[in-house]
Design a protein around this motif. Structure first.
Motif, PDB file in Angstrom:
ATOM      1  N   SER A  44       7.624  81.836   4.388  1.00 49.78           N
ATOM      2  CA  SER A  44       8.878  81.416   3.749  1.00 49.78           C
ATOM      3  C   SER A  44       9.748  80.715   4.767  1.00 49.78           C
ATOM      4  O   SER A  44       9.764  81.062   5.945  1.00 49.78           O
ATOM      5  N   LEU A  45      10.473  79.713   4.300  1.00 49.52           N
ATOM      6  CA  LEU A  45      11.548  79.127   5.091  1.00 49.52           C
ATOM      7  C   LEU A  45      12.789  79.992   4.915  1.00 49.52           C
ATOM      8  O   LEU A  45      12.899  80.771   3.961  1.00 49.52           O
ATOM      9  N   HIS A  46      13.739  79.870   5.840  1.00 46.33           N
ATOM     10  CA  HIS A  46      15.006  80.586   5.683  1.00 46.33           C
ATOM     11  C   HIS A  46      16.139  79.570   5.674  1.00 46.33           C
ATOM     12  O   HIS A  46      15.906  78.357   5.775  1.00 46.33           O
ATOM     13  N   ILE A  47      17.363  80.036   5.533  1.00 48.31           N
ATOM     14  CA  ILE A  47      18.443  79.064   5.330  1.00 48.31           C
ATOM     15  C   ILE A  47      18.756  78.271   6.596  1.00 48.31           C
ATOM     16  O   ILE A  47      19.469  77.280   6.520  1.00 48.31           O
ATOM     17  N   GLY A  48      18.167  78.660   7.727  1.00 45.08           N
ATOM     18  CA  GLY A  48      18.256  77.812   8.902  1.00 45.08           C
ATOM     19  C   GLY A  48      17.515  76.487   8.713  1.00 45.08           C
ATOM     20  O   GLY A  48      17.762  75.527   9.445  1.00 45.08           O
ATOM     21  N   SER A  49      16.623  76.427   7.716  1.00 45.37           N
ATOM     22  CA  SER A  49      15.894  75.191   7.401  1.00 45.37           C
ATOM     23  C   SER A  49      16.599  74.354   6.341  1.00 45.37           C
ATOM     24  O   SER A  49      16.105  73.278   5.977  1.00 45.37           O
ATOM     25  N   LEU A  50      17.721  74.829   5.818  1.00 44.96           N
ATOM     26  CA  LEU A  50      18.354  74.125   4.708  1.00 44.96           C
ATOM     27  C   LEU A  50      18.907  72.758   5.087  1.00 44.96           C
ATOM     28  O   LEU A  50      18.913  71.850   4.257  1.00 44.96           O
ATOM     29  N   TRP A 240      16.210  84.575   3.668  1.00 48.63           N
ATOM     30  CA  TRP A 240      15.021  83.805   3.320  1.00 48.63           C
ATOM     31  C   TRP A 240      15.194  83.066   1.998  1.00 48.63           C
ATOM     32  O   TRP A 240      15.968  83.490   1.125  1.00 48.63           O
ATOM     33  N   LEU A 241      14.420  81.999   1.815  1.00 52.55           N
ATOM     34  CA  LEU A 241      14.398  81.293   0.536  1.00 52.55           C
ATOM     35  C   LEU A 241      13.431  81.949  -0.448  1.00 52.55           C
ATOM     36  O   LEU A 241      13.509  81.700  -1.645  1.00 52.55           O
ATOM     37  N   ASP A 242      12.527  82.764   0.047  1.00 52.23           N
ATOM     38  CA  ASP A 242      11.587  83.493  -0.802  1.00 52.23           C
ATOM     39  C   ASP A 242      12.330  84.634  -1.505  1.00 52.23           C
ATOM     40  O   ASP A 242      12.876  85.519  -0.838  1.00 52.23           O
ATOM     41  N   PRO A 243      12.362  84.639  -2.846  1.00 58.61           N
ATOM     42  CA  PRO A 243      13.107  85.692  -3.558  1.00 58.61           C
ATOM     43  C   PRO A 243      12.546  87.085  -3.351  1.00 58.61           C
ATOM     44  O   PRO A 243      13.237  88.075  -3.598  1.00 58.61           O
ATOM     45  N   ASN A 244      11.294  87.177  -2.895  1.00 57.80           N
ATOM     46  CA  ASN A 244      10.725  88.501  -2.621  1.00 57.80           C
ATOM     47  C   ASN A 244      11.182  89.050  -1.270  1.00 57.80           C
ATOM     48  O   ASN A 244      11.033  90.243  -1.002  1.00 57.80           O
ATOM     49  N   ARG A 245      11.712  88.184  -0.427  1.00 56.90           N
ATOM     50  CA  ARG A 245      12.239  88.627   0.870  1.00 56.90           C
ATOM     51  C   ARG A 245      13.753  88.786   0.828  1.00 56.90           C
ATOM     52  O   ARG A 245      14.306  89.702   1.435  1.00 56.90           O
ATOM     53  N   TYR A 249      20.263  87.724  -5.812  1.00 59.03           N
ATOM     54  CA  TYR A 249      21.582  88.364  -5.743  1.00 59.03           C
ATOM     55  C   TYR A 249      22.054  88.475  -4.289  1.00 59.03           C
ATOM     56  O   TYR A 249      23.201  88.158  -3.971  1.00 59.03           O
ATOM     57  N   GLU A 250      21.159  88.900  -3.392  1.00 62.14           N
ATOM     58  CA  GLU A 250      21.517  88.981  -1.975  1.00 62.14           C
ATOM     59  C   GLU A 250      21.846  87.595  -1.421  1.00 62.14           C
ATOM     60  O   GLU A 250      22.757  87.441  -0.610  1.00 62.14           O
ATOM     61  N   TYR A 251      21.066  86.612  -1.860  1.00 65.56           N
ATOM     62  CA  TYR A 251      21.292  85.230  -1.436  1.00 65.56           C
ATOM     63  C   TYR A 251      22.682  84.777  -1.865  1.00 65.56           C
ATOM     64  O   TYR A 251      23.439  84.212  -1.073  1.00 65.56           O
ATOM     65  N   GLY A 393      21.137  93.990  -8.219  1.00 65.32           N
ATOM     66  CA  GLY A 393      20.548  92.659  -8.081  1.00 65.32           C
ATOM     67  C   GLY A 393      19.212  92.629  -7.374  1.00 65.32           C
ATOM     68  O   GLY A 393      18.595  91.568  -7.283  1.00 65.32           O
ATOM     69  N   GLU A 394      18.728  93.755  -6.872  1.00 62.44           N
ATOM     70  CA  GLU A 394      17.443  93.796  -6.171  1.00 62.44           C
ATOM     71  C   GLU A 394      16.392  94.452  -7.042  1.00 62.44           C
ATOM     72  O   GLU A 394      16.621  95.520  -7.618  1.00 62.44           O
TER      73      GLU A 394
END
Length: 429
Positions: A44-50, A240-245, A249-251, A393-394
């Motif tokens: 997964s990419l994370h928001i540092g890759s946005l 993370w951008l992966d919803p499983n990570r 809701y956390e995002y 939300g999780e």
């Protein structure tokens, strides 16, 4: 149509460019094929890759053609940039698995249909290289004297671990990527983080030496918060951008907790809302600024996870922390629901529970049955096993998950079944 370089400058994407005049001419006169490399060190990419992802998306929205280059080949070597020690070398199998996950996430931001954008893996050509021909044809164009002056190499050479020979080759391989994309797709622009400056310049010079053509580079600034922390880092780790990570809701909650001083800047970088609307929120305060934060959270969540998940996260947040009416004048282009009212969220079924009853924990399937979400414990188990049950939300992963005091937020537990069915439990101390 506005020049894409002006758009990227105004929104805060550009730290440095090479050949600025040629870059503007290119943007004015051609459909630019551009690329950014993505490191496949995780699935997964994370928001540092946005920032790079959004830059590619802006390029596409303005008529240009982006290439997302996944480093399946360079990932086997490891980029020394920004690291004081050697990266762990990954296997082919792990990299292939990670590439699949990254492709799926990028597809949320880029339209890959009909050749409008491309995803490539540099293992396709790097794995085929023969060592002696590569040294003769490519290596001869590189000066070691110049290479060791690059910031990424200097830091590693001066570190205790030093720079390994395998990492020393990284700059040549990344330069070769640019050369390959130039030859095959007429790619004339490479973009990347500020730590990639030396690698980008190496590719530009290699193309000049071999093909006598001028191509260009752009680097992005390192995004930090006004508090001085690196963007995307939290006490819990990466977002993370992966919803499983990181759940939607956390995002959403990550973005809604943005520092007041960062709201307009992050809106420009991480949403597609018009700059003229973003400029108008720079002087907001109080409730209006909080509304802008809700819009930032909604828009970023919608981009990463889709409108349905953004609406669910917005509803869950409103249920937990109270709804706020968002004035139509604030960022009117946003798709955020504006008919929110306290009455709407007050209508969510609510029950009360003494806090002490959570001291030993209550199995999730029992709690869902107790509040009447389902008719029986067996139905609750099936709901959880099918991935349709959520706490705050999780998603609940196990039917016998114990709900305890750690699941209480602001004296509330918010339960959800499916997409739209909510129940709020008020805890009595």
């Amino acid at each position: 149509m506005a020049n894409i370089i002006d758009i990227l400058f105004k929104r805060g994407f550009i730290e440095q460019t090479t050949h600025e005049k040629e870059l503007y001419d290119l943007a004015n006169n051609e459909i630019i094929t551009c690329y950014i490399g993505f490191d496949p060190t995780a699935s997964s990419l994370h928001i540092g890759s946005l920032v790079p992802i959004m830059a590619l998306s802006h390029m596409q929205k303005n008529g240009h053609r982006p290439i997302a280059l996944v480093g399946g080949g360079t990932g086997l070597v490891g980029d020394p940039s920004g690291k004081t020690e050697m990266r762990k070398l990954l296997t082919h199998e792990v990299i292939e698995e990670n590439v699949v996950g990254i492709k799926k996430q990028l597809s949320r931001f880029l339209d890959f249909s009909e050749g409008k954008a491309m995803i490539m893996n540099n293992a396709d050509w790097l794995s085929e290289l023969q060592y002696i021909p590569f040294l003769r044809d490519i290596g001869r164009h590189f000066s070691i004297n110049r290479m060791i002056k690059a910031e990424s190499y200097k830091v590693r050479i001066e570190s205790e671990e030093g720079l390994s020979f395998i990492e020393f080759n990284y700059m040549l391989l990344q330069a070769y990527d640019f050369l390959e994309l130039f030859k095959k797709y007429n790619c004339k622009l490479q973009m990347g983080g500020s730590d990639q400056w030396g690698n980008i310049v190496a590719g530009i010079e290699l193309i000049r030496k071999i093909h006598h053509e001028t191509v260009c580079g752009i680097t992005f600034p390192l995004i930090t918060t006004s508090a001085g922390t690196k963007m995307g880092k939290t006490a819990q780790g990466a977002v993370w951008l992966d919803p499983n990570r990181t759940s939607p809701y956390e995002y959403y909650q990550f973005w809604i907790n943005t520092d007041d001083r960062d709201v307009a800047r992050f809106m420009a970088l991480f949403t597609f809302l018009p700059m003229e609307e973003i400029d108008e929120i720079k002087n907001l305060s109080g409730a209006d600024l909080n509304s802008a934060k809700s819009i930032l959270a909604f828009e970023t969540t919608m981009l990463a996870h889709g409108e349905e998940e953004a609406n669910s996260a917005y509803s869950a947040s409103a249920s937990m922390f109270g709804a706020r009416k968002i004035q139509k004048e604030i960022l009117p282009s946003s798709k955020i629901p504006r008919d929110s009212s306290e009455d709407k969220y007050d209508s969510i079924p609510t029950s009360s529970l003494e806090l002490y009853k959570l001291s030993e924990g209550i199995p999730a399937f029992k709690l869902f049955s107790i509040i009447g979400f389902v008719k029986s414990g067996g139905e609750a188990r099936r709901l959880i096993e099918q991935g349709g049950a959520y706490i705050n939300g999780e998603r609940i992963e196990a039917y016998d998950y114990l709900v305890t005091e750690k699941d209480v937020k602001d004296d509330i537990i918010l339960l959800r079944a499916g997409k739209k069915k909510y129940h709020k439990i008020n805890l009595i101390r």
